[in-house]
Scaffold this active site. Structure first.
Site, PDB file in Angstrom:
ATOM      1  N   ALA A 146      69.769  74.610  70.306  1.00 40.45           N
ATOM      2  CA  ALA A 146      70.420  75.449  69.284  1.00 40.45           C
ATOM      3  C   ALA A 146      69.648  75.338  67.977  1.00 40.45           C
ATOM      4  CB  ALA A 146      71.869  75.028  69.102  1.00 40.45           C
ATOM      5  N   HIS A 169     102.594  76.499  45.780  1.00 40.40           N
ATOM      6  CA  HIS A 169     102.645  75.052  45.997  1.00 40.40           C
ATOM      7  C   HIS A 169     103.691  74.734  47.058  1.00 40.40           C
ATOM      8  CE1 HIS A 169     102.662  70.762  45.063  1.00 40.40           C
ATOM      9  NE2 HIS A 169     103.995  70.819  45.041  1.00 40.40           N
ATOM     10  N   GLY A 219      80.588  94.849  71.929  1.00 38.41           N
ATOM     11  CA  GLY A 219      80.921  93.663  71.156  1.00 38.41           C
ATOM     12  C   GLY A 219      79.743  92.763  70.875  1.00 38.41           C
TER      13      GLY A 219
END
Length: 465
Positions: free
Chosen positions: A270, A444, A39
Site C-alpha cells: 500500500a 454541550h 462506482g
C-alpha cells in the site's frame, strides 16, 4: 454511431457525478465503465467496503475490550464470512443506487473498456470483443487510479495483496506486514489488527502519513502503537518471496545498511496509487501524460480540444470527494457555467480509531511559506463528551494568520474527526477568522466543543483546559 453532448470514460465518483450533473443541466450524456457495476474503485473495492470493515472491526474490538467496563457482558465470536457478506451487501446496495441515478438523469450507460479514437470519438470494447463507437463534442476522462507497484514485490492476490485483496481475505492472518504507512495501509492494517492479526508497518520515510501535520502524525503513531501496531520507519523492502504459507521480505535501512529477512503470513502492498491513463488512446488526440501518468489540465481542459479530465488522472488530492468536485465544475464549464474547485479546501481523513482529519495548511507548510501564524490547541482528554465516551486520545489544532486571524488550516486527531472537519471547511470557504468559531455557541456536551476551544486558543483564551 451514437452521438452525445458529453461522453464520460470511467464510472467512479468523478465519472458518475459528472454524468449526473450533465443530466441535470440538460446535456445528452453517456458513461462508459469496464466494470460490471458503476462506482469505480471507491464504491467497489475502496472507500466503501473498507469503511464497512472498519466499522465492523471497531464494534468487534469494542465488544472484546470495552463492553465489560461499560457493564455489558458478552462473549463475541468472529464470523469473518458474515462480516465479508455484510460488506458486500452494502457495496451492492450502493452500486445499485448509482445505476438508479443514471436512469433518473437519463444517462446512457455503456459496459466495456473505453478509449479515445481521435477527436470527438470514443470506442467501447465490450467483453465479447465487439466495438461500439460514440461521438461527442466533449469527452471527459475520469478513469481514476490503480495501486502503485514496488520493484521486487509481486502482488499475487494470495500471500501478497494490494488494497483490493486486503478487503477480501478469507482468514485472519496471524502476522500481516503492511508496506507503506499512508492512509490506505493504516486503515486496512487497523482492520486486521482489530480482528487478531499482529501487524507491522514498514515505511521508507522516517514518519507516517506524509502530508499530515507533523505533530499530529507523531501523536497518531503513538496512538496506533499503543493499540498494538508495530512500526519500522526509515526502512525499505527490496524483495519479497511468497511461499505456500509465508512471505519472506528483504528489508534494509532506507539510508543504507545491512538487509534482514522479515516473515509474515500475508503482506499488504500500500505505497500509494497511480493515475489510470494507460491504454486510453491518448495518442489519438495528441495527449501525453507526465512521467507519473498525470494529465496536465487548465480548469479541467486538456491540450486536446473537447477533451477534459477530472479526479485522480489530474493533479491534486487523489480523493473521491475531490473527484466529485472536479466532475461538477468540469460539467458546469462545459455547459457554459462558472465551475471551480479550491483544492486548499479539500479535506483529508484517515478512518482509523481515532480518526484523523485536516484541511488547509499545516505548520510545516506555513513555516516554509514564511507565513506568520498563531496556533490554538485543545486535547480531547479535556472534552467532556470524549471523556464520558472513553475517547480521549488526540487533539484539535487551529492555525490562523497572525495579523488577520483568518483560519489557514485545521488538524484533528480524535473521535469523529472526519465529521468535525466539515465545520472548518465551511468556515474557511467564507474566509472566517478563528474568533468566528470561538464566538459561536456549540452544543454541550459534544466533541465539536473541542474545535471551538482550539479556536479560542489561537488568541489564548481556551477555557476548559
Amino acid at each position: 454511431m451514437s452521438q452525445f453532448d458529453v461522453v464520460i470514460i470511467g464510472g467512479g465518483p468523478g465519472g458518475y457525478n459528472a454524468a449526473i450533473r450533465a443530466g441535470q443541466l440538460g446535456l445528452k450524456a453517456a458513461i462508459v465503465e469496464m466494470r460490471d457495476t458503476l462506482g469505480g474503485t471507491c464504491l467497489n473495492v475502496g472507500c466503501m467496503p473498507s469503511k464497512a470493515l472498519l466499522h465492523a472491526s471497531e464494534l468487534y474490538e469494542a465488544a472484546n475490550r470495552e463492553f465489560e467496563h461499560l457493564g455489558i457482558e458478552v462473549a463475541p465470536r468472529l464470523n469473518l464470512k458474515q462480516m465479508m457478506a455484510q460488506k458486500d451487501e452494502s457495496v451492492t446496495a450502493l452500486t445499485k443506487g448509482v445505476d438508479f441515478l443514471m436512469k433518473k438523469n437519463k444517462v446512457e450507460r455503456f459496459l466495456g473498456k473505453g478509449r479515445l479514437a481521435g477527436p470527438g470519438r470514443v470506442e467501447v470494447e465490450g467483453g465479447d470483443g465487439k466495438v461500439v463507437t460514440l461521438e461527442a463534442a466533449n469527452i471527459v476522462l475520469a478513469t481514476g487510479s490503480e495501486p502503485s507497484g514496488l520493484p521486487g514485490v509481486k502482488v499475487d492476490g494470495d500471500r501478497i495483496v494490494d488494497s483490493t485483496g486486503a478487503l477480501s481475505l478469507g482468514e485472519v492472518p496471524k502476522t500481516l506486514v503492511v508496506i507503506g504507512a499512508g492512509i490506505i495501509g493504516l486503515e486496512l492494517g487497523s482492520v486486521w489488527r482489530r480482528l487478531g492479526a499482529e501487524v507491522t508497518v514498514i515505511e521508507y520515510l522516517d514518519r507516517i502519513c506524509p502530508g499530515m501535520d507533523a505533530e499530529l502524525a507523531k501523536a497518531f503513531q503513538r496512538t496506533l502503537a499503543k493499540q498494538g501496531v508495530n512500526f519500522r520507519l526509515g526502512a525499505k523492502v527490496t524483495g519479497a518471496k511468497a511461499g505456500k504459507s509465508k512471505v519472506d521480505l528483504a528489508v534494509e535501512p532506507a539510508a543504507g545498511g545491512a538487509a534482514e529477512t522479515l516473515s509474515a503470513d500475508r503482506v499488504l502492498l500500500a505505497i500509494g496509487r497511480r493515475p489510470y491513463t494507460a491504454g486510453l488512446g491518448l495518442e489519438t488526440v495528441g495527449l501525453v501524460p507526465d512521467a507519473r501518468g498525470f494529465l496536465e489540465t487548465d480548469h479541467f481542459r486538456t491540450a486536446a480540444a473537447g477533451v477534459w479530465a477530472v479526479g485522480d488522472v489530474i493533479h491534486g488530492p487523489m480523493l473521491a470527494h475531490k473527484a466529485e468536485e472536479d466532475a461538477v465544475a468540469c460539467i458546469e464549464l462545459i455547459a457554459g457555467k462558472a465551475g471551480h474547485v479550491d483544492y486548499n479546501l479539500v479535506p483529508s481523513v484517515v478512518y482509523t480509531t481515532p480518526e484523523v482529519a485536516w484541511v488547509g495548511r499545516n505548520e510545516e507548510q506555513l513555516k516554509a511559506e514564511g507565513r506568520a501564524y498563531k496556533a490554538g490547541k485543545f486535547p480531547f482528554a479535556a472534552n467532556s463528551r470524549a471523556k464520558i465516551n472513553h475517547e480521549t486520545d488526540g487533539l484539535v489544532k487551529v492555525l490562523a494568520d497572525a495579523a488577520t486571524d483568518e483560519i489557514l488550516g485545521v488538524h484533528i486527531l480524535g473521535p469523529q474527526a472526519g465529521e468535525l472537519i466539515g465545520e472548518y471547511c465551511v468556515a474557511m470557504a467564507f474566509r472566517a477568522a478563528s474568533e468566528d468559531i470561538a464566538r459561536v455557541c456549540h452544543p454541550h456536551p459534544t466533541r465539536s466543543e473541542a474545535g471551538r476551544q482550539a479556536a479560542m486558543g489561537v488568541e489564548g483564551w481556551t477555557m476548559q483546559a
